[in-house]
Design an enzyme around this catalytic site. Structure first.
Site, PDB file in Angstrom:
ATOM      1  N   ASP A 112       0.833  -1.209   0.000  1.00  0.00           N
ATOM      2  CA  ASP A 112       0.000   0.000   0.000  1.00  0.00           C
ATOM      3  C   ASP A 112       0.864   1.254   0.000  1.00  0.00           C
ATOM      4  O   ASP A 112       1.945   1.257  -0.590  1.00  0.00           O
ATOM      5  CB  ASP A 112      -0.935  -0.032   1.219  1.00  0.00           C
ATOM      6  CG  ASP A 112      -2.281   0.623   0.945  1.00  0.00           C
ATOM      7  OD1 ASP A 112      -2.307   1.853   0.873  1.00  0.00           O
ATOM      8  OD2 ASP A 112      -3.288  -0.091   0.805  1.00  0.00           O
ATOM      9  N   HIS A 123      -3.837   6.218   3.479  1.00  0.00           N
ATOM     10  CA  HIS A 123      -4.517   5.019   2.972  1.00  0.00           C
ATOM     11  C   HIS A 123      -3.951   3.737   3.581  1.00  0.00           C
ATOM     12  O   HIS A 123      -4.701   2.877   4.082  1.00  0.00           O
ATOM     13  CB  HIS A 123      -4.398   4.992   1.448  1.00  0.00           C
ATOM     14  CG  HIS A 123      -5.240   3.957   0.771  1.00  0.00           C
ATOM     15  ND1 HIS A 123      -4.835   2.636   0.617  1.00  0.00           N
ATOM     16  CD2 HIS A 123      -6.468   4.033   0.199  1.00  0.00           C
ATOM     17  CE1 HIS A 123      -5.767   1.964  -0.026  1.00  0.00           C
ATOM     18  NE2 HIS A 123      -6.771   2.781  -0.292  1.00  0.00           N
ATOM     19  N   SER A 156     -11.212  -0.559  -1.092  1.00  0.00           N
ATOM     20  CA  SER A 156      -9.966  -0.537  -0.317  1.00  0.00           C
ATOM     21  C   SER A 156     -10.215  -0.839   1.145  1.00  0.00           C
ATOM     22  O   SER A 156      -9.387  -1.453   1.818  1.00  0.00           O
ATOM     23  CB  SER A 156      -9.307   0.850  -0.412  1.00  0.00           C
ATOM     24  OG  SER A 156      -8.559   0.996  -1.575  1.00  0.00           O
TER      25      SER A 156
END
Length: 763
Positions: free
Chosen positions: A143, A209, A544
């Site tokens: 990620d 994220h 996600s």
């Protein structure tokens, strides 16, 4: 023996040919025509000496030529090559594929409580301390990096790092080895200093994220977590005892280089992770598994016993948008949970309240004291009605909207923040956005007084505006509505099946919470105006967010059943999935229709059912190799890809897409079935439940499809742990739409359900 020597000689000669070719290359990164990174994928790492020799020759030519090398789980490299050089290498012996380095995109608390509440299967109590067992399980996250100081990553009470761990904690900008601990046991990043993209220089997360994803999968419990007081509760990952290894492959802006993704896979395989979680992917399209970095890396990870979960993509609700569709990947769709972020719109007189949505922390007056106007009524003389209706920037008359709340459509490409920024500059005090999708996902408007409403509620607001000469309203700050119904609902953005790839493989596999999920966030953000400090958690949506929910459950299963294969874990997750919502009705889509397997795969994930599934469909690596046969790969190419092959392996002469239906997968897809035609599909189940047990098949199917399971009863014993069966499909009449149903093996304790899809369209 003689044949083996000949094959070794052929391999050596092949690599020498490739070496001679590469020695002629001029890896000059400064030359514009060669400033392109190509990935050279060479399959399984069985010729390490030759691989090293090839790389050595490249590096001698120009040390900046080679970007990454792959040698742990698979062989290959990423290097700067001209188009001509890439084409030449692609035709060389031993090379599976050569392709330009692609840029993939990110698929961007209470969710776990909701899943536990939804779970209908009760499992046996166990004396095993789940947190201590989970501590041996390692989840790799590929990620944007990690913010190690987040409270979700504290290692209080966690035992020493497993001795088998071979990973590392790379130092970088604002990141030292001391930033890793017994929770975050590894952190890597992948830089190409000669890239046109900005380098990372650190495994530290700069966008949030990766931190959000990692804490959703395996964050330690944090009481009192919230976003400025919203969604307050204890935040914890799905497998809070598991360790985390972060592999940073993405830029802060969201782009993730394929060459870095492959390097992360290669390192993770060698490091010793048990689960890999990827909340990113390519754009929808026809997949090419030989040039897809995620498909390539995940195949070799699964070969090594690592389960790989990937997000399905955020290109819904259009059909055939699902990505990450290789059969060795567990593909995850997104749904809502039973929590609504409600921003009420109070109309003049206080007698009418419209339940808007989104996250706004504005401080508008709570009384209905602001004039309300719609975009068309505020149209400027130079704009058209459609632009004004949607409040396109500069389409409204500033004098008409000053001091007012403006009602806007959203059938355009502008972001709500762009629209309101323009309205605010003209003197408007608030905005109501008519958009079903924005109402569902709790868009974060921060301090801006914005609320999203459904189209039905938008019509009510327009009627109110037209019914009085002095329409007024106010927008209240967001509050949380718990136990919201119905839930789950498929997120409008969640990518849908069928896959544009092979038609006889159902994707997505499973659905999980991915709408308005609270999880850890970096502390490098500025607080909102009027707030003393920024929250350490954030609320965002996307597949996600759904993917790490599944990764967490997969890690929990792995900790309880360490010898189970990736396919067995996937089967346990899929066959115990939930198909009903908290109204005890079928799960629905964002428009209210009943969700199909194209929307949610096998259904909504259960957190406890997969720990004791009863039976599993254990797809073996050889099944995936036959899948490659069936999509057109020849035996030589498969021999290059696979780490090992059965001595008698070959692609059947009848190989083709229709045989994909026979892969031992937990779901069934049959395409091209014509009226009055019968077709049989084979499956094998392994007993992982009670030693002496029997199961009976229960079929749910539409009236124009006859489905028979042969045999319809399975008897297991100490000596009989695997049994096969066939499912016969007969279509009595043509159907303009695909048909859905299920087969469930059941007894008094377990229900092992497999969805099926049947169509009469050709592959």
């Amino acid at each position: 023996m003689r044949e083996s020597r000949i094959m070794r000689l052929v391999n050596c000669l092949s690599f020498l040919v490739l070496l001679l070719l590469l020695l002629r290359l001029e890896c000059n990164a400064a030359a514009a025509q060669k400033d392109v990174v190509y990935i050279v994928y060479m399959g399984a790492p069985r010729n390490d000496h030759h691989h090293a020799l090839l790389l050595s020759s490249l590096i001698k030519r120009n040390k900046n030529c080679v970007v990454h090398t792959y040698s742990n789980g698979f062989a290959g490299f990423a290097a700067r090559l001209s188009d001509e050089e890439a084409r030449s290498i692609a035709h060389s012996p031993g090379v599976v594929s050569v392709f330009p380095d692609p840029v993939l995109q990110l698929h961007t608390t209470r969710s776990w409580d909701f899943l536990k509440y939804q779970t209908s299967v009760k499992i046996d109590s166990s004396p095993v301390d789940s947190s201590s067992v989970e501590a041996q399980t390692i989840i790799g996250i590929i990620d944007t990096g990690i913010w190690p100081e987040a409270e979700s990553f504290t290692d209080d009470g966690i035992s020493e790092i497993p001795a088998r761990w071979k990973g590392k904690c790379m130092e970088g900008r604002n990141f030292t080895s001391s930033n890793c601990n017994r929770k975050v046991i590894g952190a890597r990043y992948y830089d190409d200093p000669n890239s046109k993209f900005k380098t990372f220089g650190t495994p530290r997360d700069e966008s949030g994220h990766g931190t959000h994803v990692a804490s959703t999968a395996a964050g330690s419990p944090v009481p009192g977590a919230s976003y400025y007081g919203l969604a307050k509760g204890t935040a914890a990952g799905g497998s809070p005892g598991s360790r985390i290894a972060m592999y940073r492959v993405c830029l802060a802006g969201g782009g993730c280089l394929g060459s870095a993704i492959l390097k992360a896979f290669d390192d993770a395989i060698a490091d010793g992770v048990d689960v890999l979680s990827l909340s990113l992917g390519s754009a929808p399209g026809v997949p090419d598994f030989s040039t897809d970095p995620i498909a390539i890396g995940s195949f070799h990870a699964v070969e090594k016993g690592i389960i790989v979960a990937c997000s399905a993509g955020n290109s819904g609700p259009s059909s055939s948008t699902v990505t990450n569709v290789a059969p060795w990947i567990l593909t995850v769709a997104a749904t809502t949970i039973d929590r609504d972020f409600q921003a009420d719109i109070v109309l003049g007189g206080g007698n009418k309240v419209i339940k808007g949505g989104g996250i706004n922390l504005s401080n508008l007056n709570k009384s209905s004291s602001y004039p309300l106007i719609d975009g068309v009524s505020a149209k400027s003389g130079s704009s058209n009605e459609n632009s004004a209706r949607n409040c396109i920037p500069d389409s409204l008359d500033g004098a008409k909207i000053k001091g007012k709340i403006v009602l806007c459509g959203n059938k355009d490409s502008y972001q709500a923040s762009e629209k309101f920024g323009n309205l605010k500059s003209q003197g408007a005090v608030g905005m109501i956005l008519i958009d079903n999708n924005s109402r569902q996902i709790a868009t974060n408007y921060k301090e801006a007084p914005i609320a999203a409403v459904t189209e039905d509620d938008g019509s009510q607001l327009l009627s109110y505006i037209n019914s009085t000469s002095n329409p007024t309203a106010t927008i209240l700050p967001t509050v949380i509505i718990p136990n919201y119904k119905p839930a789950p609902v498929v997120g409008y953005f969640s990518s849908r099946g069928p896959s544009r790839g092979p038609k006889n493989l159902l994707k997505p596999d499973i659905a999980a919470p991915g709408v308005a999920i609270l999880a850890a966030w970096p502390s490098n953000v500025q607080p909102l105006p009027g707030m003393k400090e920024a929250p350490l958690f954030n609320i965002i949506s996307g597949t996600s967010m759904a993917c790490p929910h599944v990764s967490g459950v997969a890690a929990a299963i792995k900790s309880q059943h360490p010898t189970w294969s990736p396919a067995a874990i996937r089967s346990a997750i899929m066959t115990t999935a939930i198909q009903t919502n908290n109204l005890h009705a079928p799960i629905t889509t964002n428009i209210g229709s009943t969700a199909t397997p194209y929307d949610i795969g096998a259904g909504e994930i259960s957190v406890s059912g997969p720990l004791q599934p009863g039976l599993v469909y254990d797809t073996e690596v050889v099944d995936y190799l036959h899948f490659l046969c069936n999509i057109g790969y020849n035996i030589d190419r498969i021999k290059n890809i696979a780490s090992s092959l059965p001595s008698n392996f070959s692609c059947p002469s009848t190989s083709g897409p229709h045989l994909i239906s026979d892969m031992n997968y937990p779901s069934i897809t049959v395409s091209g079935l014509q009226p009055s035609e019968s077709r049989a599909v084979s499956r094998t189940v392994s007993n992982v439940g009670d030693e002496d047990s029997s199961y009976t098949a229960v079929v749910e199917s539409p009236s124009n499809l006859q489905v028979e399971v042969v045999p319809n009863k399975l008897e297991f014993s100490k000596s009989v742990t695997k049994l096969g069966f066939q499912v016969w499909f007969n279509l009595s009449a043509a159907s303009p739409e695909d048909l859905f149903g299920s087969i469930t093996w059941t007894n008094d304790k377990f229900m092992v359900r497999s969805p099926f899809v049947v169509s009469n369209t050709e592959e």
